[in-house]
Design a protein around this motif. Sequence first.
Motif, mmCIF file in Angstrom:
data_model
loop_
_atom_site.group_PDB
_atom_site.id
_atom_site.type_symbol
_atom_site.label_atom_id
_atom_site.label_comp_id
_atom_site.label_asym_id
_atom_site.label_seq_id
_atom_site.Cartn_x
_atom_site.Cartn_y
_atom_site.Cartn_z
ATOM 1 N N SER A 109 0.820 -1.210 0.000
ATOM 2 C CA SER A 109 0.000 0.000 0.000
ATOM 3 C C SER A 109 0.853 1.259 0.000
ATOM 4 O O SER A 109 0.507 2.258 -0.630
ATOM 5 N N LYS A 110 1.964 1.221 0.719
ATOM 6 C CA LYS A 110 2.788 2.405 0.905
ATOM 7 C C LYS A 110 3.741 2.679 -0.263
ATOM 8 O O LYS A 110 4.061 3.839 -0.545
ATOM 9 N N CYS A 111 4.210 1.627 -0.934
ATOM 10 C CA CYS A 111 5.374 1.764 -1.812
ATOM 11 C C CYS A 111 5.033 1.866 -3.292
ATOM 12 O O CYS A 111 3.976 1.411 -3.741
ATOM 13 N N ASP A 112 5.975 2.446 -4.029
ATOM 14 C CA ASP A 112 5.831 2.626 -5.474
ATOM 15 C C ASP A 112 6.519 1.514 -6.262
ATOM 16 O O ASP A 112 6.019 1.069 -7.292
ATOM 17 N N VAL A 113 7.689 1.095 -5.806
ATOM 18 C CA VAL A 113 8.426 -0.019 -6.414
ATOM 19 C C VAL A 113 8.585 -1.090 -5.347
ATOM 20 O O VAL A 113 9.139 -0.830 -4.277
ATOM 21 N N ILE A 114 8.082 -2.285 -5.637
ATOM 22 C CA ILE A 114 8.041 -3.351 -4.630
ATOM 23 C C ILE A 114 8.883 -4.526 -5.110
ATOM 24 O O ILE A 114 8.584 -5.138 -6.144
ATOM 25 N N PHE A 115 9.935 -4.837 -4.373
ATOM 26 C CA PHE A 115 10.797 -5.978 -4.674
ATOM 27 C C PHE A 115 10.322 -7.183 -3.864
ATOM 28 O O PHE A 115 10.183 -7.089 -2.640
ATOM 29 N N ILE A 116 10.102 -8.286 -4.554
ATOM 30 C CA ILE A 116 9.690 -9.516 -3.866
ATOM 31 C C ILE A 116 10.878 -10.458 -3.839
ATOM 32 O O ILE A 116 11.338 -10.932 -4.882
ATOM 33 N N LEU A 150 4.937 -0.687 -9.325
ATOM 34 C CA LEU A 150 5.716 -1.648 -10.114
ATOM 35 C C LEU A 150 6.209 -2.764 -9.207
ATOM 36 O O LEU A 150 6.760 -2.508 -8.146
ATOM 37 N N ILE A 151 5.979 -4.001 -9.632
ATOM 38 C CA ILE A 151 6.491 -5.176 -8.923
ATOM 39 C C ILE A 151 7.763 -5.642 -9.616
ATOM 40 O O ILE A 151 7.805 -5.777 -10.841
ATOM 41 N N TYR A 152 8.805 -5.899 -8.822
ATOM 42 C CA TYR A 152 10.069 -6.426 -9.344
ATOM 43 C C TYR A 152 10.360 -7.713 -8.588
ATOM 44 O O TYR A 152 10.627 -7.698 -7.389
#
Length: 395
Positions: A147-154, A177-179
Motif C-alpha cells: 500500500s505504501k510503496c511505489d516499487v516493490i521488490f519480492i 511496479l512489482i520487481y
Amino acid sequence: MLKDKDNSNGHMDISDSLPSLQFETALTAEQSLLLPLRSRAHCSTTGCLVSACYLVSVMNATRKEVFVAKNKTRAAQRIMQMGIDGDPAKIGIIGCGRLGRQLIKVLKTYSNVSNELIYVSTRRPESLSDFANAGMNVDFNNVWVASKCDVIFICCLPAVVNQICAEIKNHLTPDKLIYSFVAGYTAKKMANIMNFTNIIKPDFNWTDLSSKLPWSVAVLPSDCLGKKQLVEKFCPLFELTQPIVDDESEERLPVLPVFLDMHWLMRVVYACVNYATSQQVMSDVAVDIANKVFFQSVKMETTMKEILLEEHFHLPPESVATQLFETTESDHSTYLEQTNISMHQSTPAEAYFPYWDLTSVGSKVQLADVLKGSKSLRRAFIKRFSASFDKVIQF
C-alpha cells in the motif's frame, strides 16, 4: 581456483595460494563438474542487484521529470536545476533474507535511496533492528508495504509467493511496479496470480562460451558493484559491442558468465512509460521524458519519440493490458479506468499511450531493433546505464 589476475570482477581471493583452504579441495571429480554453477549463481545475484539499482535510478529520474512536467512552477523548475529528486519512489522489500539485505545495501549506496523511503516486510523484523534504528520502516506486514510503496521488490522463497500475492493483489494500482526475484515463477505466472501486469523479473542467459569465463566468488555480490567496468557489462547492449565468434548463429564473444537479456531492458523502458501514462502525461511528453531519462538528452540523431509513438502498432495485442479511456458502466471500475475517464473528459484518447502489459513486452519490438542497429544510441544508452552508479563508485 580462479586466479586473481583473471577474475572478471576484480577481487582477490586470499586462498588462491593456499590449496588446502580452497573450496575445490574437498570435492570429488564428479562434484567438480558442477563448479561452474557456483560462479553462475554468484554472477546472477550480482546481476539482480545491478538491475535493481538501474531500475530505481531510471524510475526516480522518470518520476522527477513527470513531477516537473505536471508542476510548471518556479519551485519545480528550481528542483530540476538543483538536481533534487522531485518525487522519489518509496521502495518496498518483501522478504529480507540474504538477498534482501544486500538489496538494501546497494540501493542505499548506489541508488541514493534514503532510509525513510525504504519499507521492509519480513517474518523476523526483530532481526533487522539495525535497519529500524537507522530510520528504515520495518515490520511483518506485506499489505502495508504494498500500500505504501511505489516499487516493490519480492525476495521471498517460492513456497510462500502464492500467499504473498494473495495478500497484496488488491492493493496494487497502475502507478506501482512489482520487481520479482522469486525463483521458478515467471513474471507472466505472477501476473496471472495477482491480476496485475506491471511486473518485471530479470532474466539471465548463458552459453557454453560464457560459462567458461572466470568469475570470483570470494566477495559478496553487493561488493562487486563498486567496479564501473564490471557494472556496465551487465547492460544487455554491451554484448553487442563484442565481436561475433560464430557467423551462423551470430553468437558474440561473451563478457560475463551470465548476462541480462533484451527482454528485461525493454520492460524497464515501458515500465517508465507506464508510470508517466498513469500520471496523465500525454504521449508526446512521455516519450520526451523517456528519451531524456534513458539517453540523458532530448537531441539524439534518432529519438525515441517516433519509435514509441508507433510502437503500439507493432507490438502484439496482448501487450496492451488496458486501452486508455475505455469507459465502463460498472460500479466496480478499476483505478486505471477511473483515471482514464477523467482524462478523457478533457483530452482525446489518441494523445495518451495505452497501458502496456510488461510481461508481454519482449525483445522483438521496434525500439530494440533501433538500439541494436545504432552505435551512437547504444553508446548513449550504455553510458546512461553506467552513470546510474557514478555517484558513489570508486574508480
